[in-house]
Design an enzyme around this catalytic site. Structure first.
Site, PDB file in Angstrom:
ATOM      1  N   GLU A  97     -10.185-107.602 -33.891  1.00 51.42           N
ATOM      2  CA  GLU A  97     -11.419-107.609 -34.681  1.00 51.42           C
ATOM      3  C   GLU A  97     -12.619-108.140 -33.931  1.00 51.42           C
ATOM      4  OE1 GLU A  97     -11.447-108.964 -38.753  1.00 51.42           O
ATOM      5  OE2 GLU A  97      -9.295-108.664 -38.898  1.00 51.42           O
ATOM      6  N   ASP A 117      -6.684-108.931 -38.030  1.00 46.02           N
ATOM      7  CA  ASP A 117      -6.110-110.094 -38.707  1.00 46.02           C
ATOM      8  C   ASP A 117      -5.007-109.676 -39.682  1.00 46.02           C
ATOM      9  OD1 ASP A 117      -7.747-111.716 -37.294  1.00 46.02           O
ATOM     10  OD2 ASP A 117      -9.204-112.025 -38.905  1.00 46.02           O
ATOM     11  N   ASP A 155      -4.432-110.262 -42.805  1.00 39.52           N
ATOM     12  CA  ASP A 155      -4.691-110.267 -44.245  1.00 39.52           C
ATOM     13  C   ASP A 155      -5.022-108.850 -44.713  1.00 39.52           C
ATOM     14  OD1 ASP A 155      -7.166-109.884 -43.154  1.00 39.52           O
ATOM     15  OD2 ASP A 155      -8.005-111.795 -43.811  1.00 39.52           O
ATOM     16  N   GLU A 172      -7.892-107.430 -45.504  1.00 38.00           N
ATOM     17  CA  GLU A 172      -9.029-106.823 -44.813  1.00 38.00           C
ATOM     18  C   GLU A 172      -8.618-106.371 -43.420  1.00 38.00           C
ATOM     19  OE1 GLU A 172     -11.865-106.173 -46.453  1.00 38.00           O
ATOM     20  OE2 GLU A 172     -10.788-107.038 -48.146  1.00 38.00           O
ATOM     21  N   TYR A 178      -3.687-119.076 -37.881  1.00 38.53           N
ATOM     22  CA  TYR A 178      -4.585-118.286 -38.725  1.00 38.53           C
ATOM     23  C   TYR A 178      -5.096-119.119 -39.894  1.00 38.53           C
ATOM     24  CZ  TYR A 178      -6.391-114.135 -41.076  1.00 38.53           C
ATOM     25  OH  TYR A 178      -7.202-113.201 -41.664  1.00 38.53           O
ATOM     26  N   ARG A 229      -6.815-118.250 -42.688  1.00 38.19           N
ATOM     27  CA  ARG A 229      -6.893-117.723 -44.056  1.00 38.19           C
ATOM     28  C   ARG A 229      -5.472-117.618 -44.607  1.00 38.19           C
ATOM     29  NH1 ARG A 229     -10.578-114.405 -41.170  1.00 38.19           N
ATOM     30  NH2 ARG A 229     -12.743-114.989 -41.630  1.00 38.19           N
ATOM     31  N   HIS A 239       2.084-116.326 -44.901  1.00 34.99           N
ATOM     32  CA  HIS A 239       1.705-116.882 -43.610  1.00 34.99           C
ATOM     33  C   HIS A 239       2.170-118.330 -43.487  1.00 34.99           C
ATOM     34  CE1 HIS A 239      -1.855-114.001 -44.458  1.00 34.99           C
ATOM     35  NE2 HIS A 239      -0.831-113.335 -43.986  1.00 34.99           N
TER      36      HIS A 239
END
Length: 840
Positions: free
Chosen positions: A71, A144, A146, A148, A363, A365, A411
Site C-alpha cells: 500500500e 494490509d 484488513d 480495506e 499491525y 489495526r 490478528h
C-alpha cells in the site's frame, strides 16, 4: 525551456541509461541508478523519467523477478530491503479504485451493481503496476490485512488481469522473517472479506449521497451526513442534552485529620452503623451533618476495628487499536488521528542508525489481544533476564477479547516486533512523539506477562459520639508489573478497590500502626463540607473512543477519521480538550434523528457492524443485507424530502441583545459560509456578528477585524471572516451587500510579482497559502509566508517552521535554508505582525 530543448535533453539521457541497464542486466536497479539533472525543467524531468521507465520495463524481459505490491511507499522501501534484487516492490499508494465522486455509482435497480473507477491521479500508477506485472514471474498482492487491504488486493488483481501466478500474502509485522514467511506461504484472495468491504462502502455511499442533498436544501450547502459519523455526532449531542437537563443536588461530607508518631492521616464520616454506609444527601442531610458535628465536638475517636488484607493487582492485555488510542490520549495527550499516524510509521518501518529500515511494531489495526506463540516465548524469556524471575507470572497469561466474533480475533495484539529494538536502543532514531508511543506499546506488552502487584491494605473503623468514621491506607508490597506499566484504567481500578468501602484513602497512602481500642484526638477539627452533584462530563478524546467502542459504532481503525470528520464539518468543536456540539451540529443531528430514526439509531448502527462481521465469516449474503437496508431507507428518504423542516427559513433565539438597534435580539441564522448572528429586526436592522459558544452554553460575540481596503461594491469596510475553506473577506453591510473576496496577506507573490498570498483550505482540511492570481500563477506554500529574503539564495519569502527541538524558525521554500525566528524582525511582536499582514 522549449520543446526541442526538452527533446534533446531526453535523447541525451536515453542512450547511456539503456546501455547501462542492458550490459549489467539489472533491470530492478536501473531506475534507482539514474539521477535527474537538477537543472531540468519539470516537463523535461518527466520526459527523462518516462524514458528510464520504458528502459526498465523493456529490460525486465532479460531479468527474472517477482513482483510484490503493497500500500505505502515507506512499507515498499522496507520490504525491498528484506527481499533483495530478485524482487520488484511497488506501492499502490492506498486504494486505486473507488466509486465515482460525480455520481452515486451504485445501481440499486440492478441488484446494487458497482461502478468502480480509477481514483483521480492513479491512472499512471495503475499503468506502471500493469507493466511491471506483465514481465513478473510471480505476483504477490500484499496490502494490509484488513477489509480495506483486501479490497485493494482485489482491485489490483482486476487491473493486472487474469494470471495464474497471482497470490495474496499477509504479514502481521514488517520484519524480515514475517515478510519472507508470507512470501513462502502465500494464500488466496478472500472473497468474503471483500464482500464485507463492498457492503460497508455501499451503505456509506447510499447514506451520504442520498441524505446530504436533502441537508443542502434544508440547512446549508456543503454539509453532509454519514452512516457512522452522524451516529457519533448523536452520541455527543445526547451527552450535551443530558448535561443541560441535569439538576445539581446538594450533599455533604464530614472529614478531619488524626495523627500518630508524626504521621497525619485523614478520617471520614462513614455512617450511623459500623457496617452500613450513610449518604449525607437529601433534604435532611444538612441537619444530620450539623448534629454529627455537635455530637463529636471535643471528643476523641476510638479505633474499634482494624482490618488488614493483602490484595493482588493483575496486569492487563497488550494494546488493541481502541485501547492504544485511549491510553495515548490519557497519558500522552495525543488525538486518535495522531496516534494512528505515528503507529503507521512504526509499523511500516523506521530508519535505525545501526539496523537500517525496521518495522518496530505489529499491525496497528486490530481488535485482538492474542500474542503469537513465538513472540510469547521470547517475551517470557526476556522478563526474567531483564527484571528477575520473581517478576515473571507463574503461568502464561491468556487474554480473551469480549465478544464471540472470529473477525475480532483475526490478528495479534499490538506489540513490538523484536526485543532487540528496546526503547533505549532506538532512542535518537525516533522523533519525540514516535519514541513516546513506542515506549508505551513496549511497556504495555512487557507488563502483560509479568507477575501481579501485591498491595497491603489497611482499613480502620472509628467511633465517636455514636457515629462511625473510617480511614483507609495502602502500600505496594511488591510492584510486579507496575514496575513497567500501569494504564489509566488500572490506576482507576486500583483506587476503586483500595476504596472498596467508599472511603477515600489516606492522602499519604500510609497509615501508622493502629491497634483496636486506641483513642485519638482531632488534630484537625472534623468539619463538614458542602458539595453539589455534577453532570456526566463532556467527552474527551479517550472517553469518546471508549464510548464508540462500547456502543459498537464503527471500527477502532475508523475512530480517528470519525472524530476528525465531525470536527471538520463544523458539527463539533473541541474546547478545553472536550467535545461540544455546535448549533449546526445539534440542529442537524436532531433533524436526522427525526427523519431517519433507523440510520441514527445507535443499536441499529452496531447491528450493521455485526452484519459486516457475519458477511466476512460467510454467514450472511452481502446483497441480502443491502436489499434489507434499502427497502426501509428508500421510504424514509421520500418522506424526509417532504417533511424535514427547512432550517434556512428558521432562526434560533439566543437572548443576546443587538449591538446596533435598541430592541433587537440576535438570532442564529445559516448562510453559505456557516452560522452567524443576525438581528431579529431585519431588514430594518442589518447587524450581523460572528460568535462562539462557551462550555456553559452562553454565547460570545467575536469582535470583527477589518482589512485596510474598502468594499469594491459599496465602499464600506471589509471584515475578515472564517468559513468552511478558511478565511475570507466579507462586506460589513452583509446581507445588504453580499460582496466577498479572498483573504490575502500583505505579501506579494515572488513568482508573478502581481498577486498576493491568499489563505486557503485544501479538500483534506489542511491550510495553505496560494497566489491570489491562481490559476494564472500556481505558486503555493504549506507554511505561513513571511516577507523575509532567504540569506542563502535570496528568495523573497520564507515560511514559518516549528519543531520542539529547534523552536520557531523561518524556512526557505526553495533551498530549505533555515533561520531562527529570534534572528528576524518578527520575533518581538509576532502577534502584532500577524494582524499587520492580515491588513487589520
Amino acid at each position: 525551456m522549449c520543446a526541442k530543448a526538452v527533446a534533446k535533453k531526453s535523447a541525451a539521457k536515453k542512450t547511456p541509461v539503456k546501455k547501462a541497464v542492458v550490459t549489467k542486466k539489472a533491470a530492478p536497479k536501473a531506475k534507482l541508478a539514474v539521477k535527474m539533472p537538477s537543472k531540468l525543467s519539470a516537463k523535461a524531468s518527466k520526459a527523462v523519467g518516462k524514458v528510464v521507465e520504458e528502459d526498465v520495463i523493456s529490460s525486465a524481459k532479460l531479468g527474472k523477478y517477482d513482483l510484490v505490491i503493497v500500500e505505502s511507499p515507506s512499507k515498499a522501501k522496507t520490504i525491498k530491503k528484506y527481499l533483495g534484487r530478485n524482487y520488484q516492490v511497488v506501492a499502490s499508494n492506498g486504494h486505486i479504485k473507488d466509486l465515482p465522486k460525480s455520481k452515486l455509482g451504485v445501481d440499486v435497480k440492478d441488484d446494487f451493481a458497482l461502478d468502480l473507477v480509477p481514483i483521480t491521479g492513479k491512472k499512471d500508477k495503475i499503468e506502471r503496476i500493469q507493466e511491471l506485472a506483465r514481465y513478473a514471474n510471480q505476483i504477490y498482492l500484499a496490502p494490509d490485512m484488513d477489509r480495506e487491504g483486501e479490497a485493494i488486493a482485489f482491485h489490483l488483481a482486476e487491473e493486472i488481469g487474469k494470471k495464474k501466478n497471482i497470490h495474496r500474502v499477509v504479514f502481521n509485522a514488517v520484519t524480515k522473517s514475517a515478510v519472507k514467511n508470507a512470501i513462502d506461504n502465500p494464500t488466496e484472495l478472500n472473497q468474503q472479506m471483500y464482500d464485507s468491504q463492498k457492503t460497508r462502502r455501499v451503505l456509506d455511499r447510499l447514506v451520504g449521497y442520498k441524505i446530504s442533498p436533502i441537508l443542502w436544501d434544508k440547512v446549508q450547502r456543503g454539509i453532509s451526513a454519514g452512516r457512522v459519523q452522524s451516529v457519533a455526532l448523536r452520541v455527543i449531542v445526547d451527552r450535551e442534552d443530558v448535561i443541560k437537563a441535569f439538576t445539581p443536588e446538594k450533599w455533604f461530607s464530614i472529614q478531619g485529620e488524626l495523627e500518630k508518631k508524626n504521621i497525619n492521616f485523614e478520617v471520614r464520616y462513614y455512617g450511623e452503623e459500623a457496617g452500613k454506609k450513610t449518604d449525607l444527601d437529601g433534604p435532611e442531610a444538612e441537619v444530620l451533618s450539623k448534629k454529627i458535628l455537635t455530637d463529636i465536638k471535643g471528643k476523641t475517636l476510638k479505633a474499634i476495628e482494624v482490618k488488614k488484607k493483602e490484595r493482588k493487582q493483575n496486569p492487563t492485555a497488550p494494546f488493541t487499536t481502541s485501547k492504544l488510542q485511549q491510553e495515548a490520549a490519557n497519558k500522552l495527550g495525543f488525538t486518535a488521528k495522531k496516534t494512528m499516524m505515528i503507529a503507521q510509521m512504526l509499523y511500516e518501518g523506521v530508519q535505525l542508525r545501526d539496523h537500517g529500515l525496521q518495522g518496530l511494531i505489529t499491525y496497528m489495526r486490530t481488535d485482538s489481544v492474542r500474542t503469537e506463540p513465538e513472540a510469547m516465548k521470547a517475551l517470557r524469556e526476556f522478563i526474567p533476564n531483564k527484571y528477575g524471575k520473581d517478576f515473571l507470572s507463574t503461568e502464561e497469561i491468556t487474554y480473551k477479547k469480549k465478544g464471540t466474533s472470529k473477525v475480532q480475533d483475526a490478528h495479534e495484539a499490538i506489540r513490538p516486533t523484536s526485543f532487540e529494538f528496546t526503547p533505549e536502543e532506538v532512542r535518537g532514531d525516533l522523533d519525540p512523539d514516535q519514541q513516546k508511543l513506542y515506549e508505551m506499546i513496549w511497556n504495555k506488552f512487557i507488563s502483560s506477562q509479568m507477575s501481579p502487584a501485591i498491595i497491603d491494605q489497611t482499613s480502620v473503623t472509628f467511633e465517636s459520639g455514636g457515629h462511625f468514621f473510617k480511614s483507609n491506607g495502602s502500600i505496594v508490597k511488591f510492584p510486579g508489573f507496575r514496575t513497567v506499566y500501569l494504564d489509566s484504567l488500572a490506576e482507576k481500578q486500583s483506587r476503586k478497590e483500595a476504596d472498596s468501602e467508599d472511603v477515600e484513602e489516606s492522602k499519604s497512602g500510609l497509615l501508622p500502626e493502629i491497634s483496636e481500642g486506641e483513642t485519638f484526638t482531632q488534630k484537625k477539627l472534623i468539619d463538614m463540607e458542602e458539595h453539589w452533584t455534577s453532570p456526566p462530563p463532556r467527552f474527551n478524546e479517550a472517553s469518546l473512543v471508549k464510548a464508540l467502542e462500547e456502543d459498537g459504532i464503527g471500527r477502532p481503525s475508523t475512530y480517528a477519521a470519525i472524530i476528525s470528520n465531525i470536527q471538520d464539518r463544523g458539527y463539533v468543536e473541541k474546547i478545553e480538550n472536550r467535545f461540544i456540539p455546535t448549533e449546526l451540529g445539534t440542529v442537524v443531528c436532531k433533524m436526522l434523528v427525526e427523519s431517519f430514526p433507523d440510520v441514527m439509531d445507535i443499536e441499529f448502527t452496531a447491528k450493521v457492524e455485526e452484519l459486516l462481521d457475519k458477511i466476512e465469516e460467510g454467514e450472511v449474503n452481502w446483497k441480502k443485507v443491502l436489499r434489507d437496508f434499502w427497502k426501509g431507507f428508500e421510504l424514509t428518504l421520500e418522506k424526509a424530502k417532504e417533511e424535514m423542516k427547512n432550517l434556512k427559513k428558521q432562526s434560533i433565539p439566543t437572548g443576546v441583545h443587538c449591538r446596533k438597534c435598541a430592541d433587537g435580539e440576535y438570532q442564529i441564522k445559516w448562510g453559505k459560509n456557516g452560522q452567524f448572528f443576525a438581528c431579529s429586526n431585519y431588514p430594518d436592522c442589518n447587524s450581523t456578528e460572528d460568535f462562539k459558544k462557551n462550555l456553559d452554553g452562553s454565547y460570545l460575540i467575536v469582535d470583527k477585524v477589518f482589512a485596510n481596503d474598502p468594499c469594491p461594491t459599496c465602499g464600506k469596510r471589509m471584515a475578515i471572516k472564517k468559513g468552511k475553506y478558511g478565511k475570507f473577506l466579507a462586506c460589513e453591510e452583509y446581507p445588504t451587500c453580499a460582496t466577498t473576496l479572498p483573504f490575502t496577506l500583505d505579501i506579494h507573490c515572488p513568482e508573478c510579482k502581481v498577486g498576493k498570498f491568499a489563505e486557503k483550505k485544501s479538500r483534506y482540511g489542511k491550510f495553505f497559502y496560494g497566489c491570489s492570481t491562481y490559476p494564472t500563477c500556481s505558486n503555493a506554500m504549506w507554511t505561513k509566508p513571511f516577507p523575509f529574503a532567504c540569506p542563502k539564495c535570496g528568495y523573497a519569502v520564507m515560511g514559518e517552521k516549528f519543531t520542539k527541538k529547534l523552536g520557531k524558525q523561518l524556512e526557505c521554500p526553495k533551498c530549505r535554508h533555515r533561520v531562527d525566528m529570534a534572528d528576524t524582525p518578527f520575533h518581538v511582536e509576532e502577534e502584532k505582525v500577524e494582524f499587520v499582514e492580515e491588513g487589520a
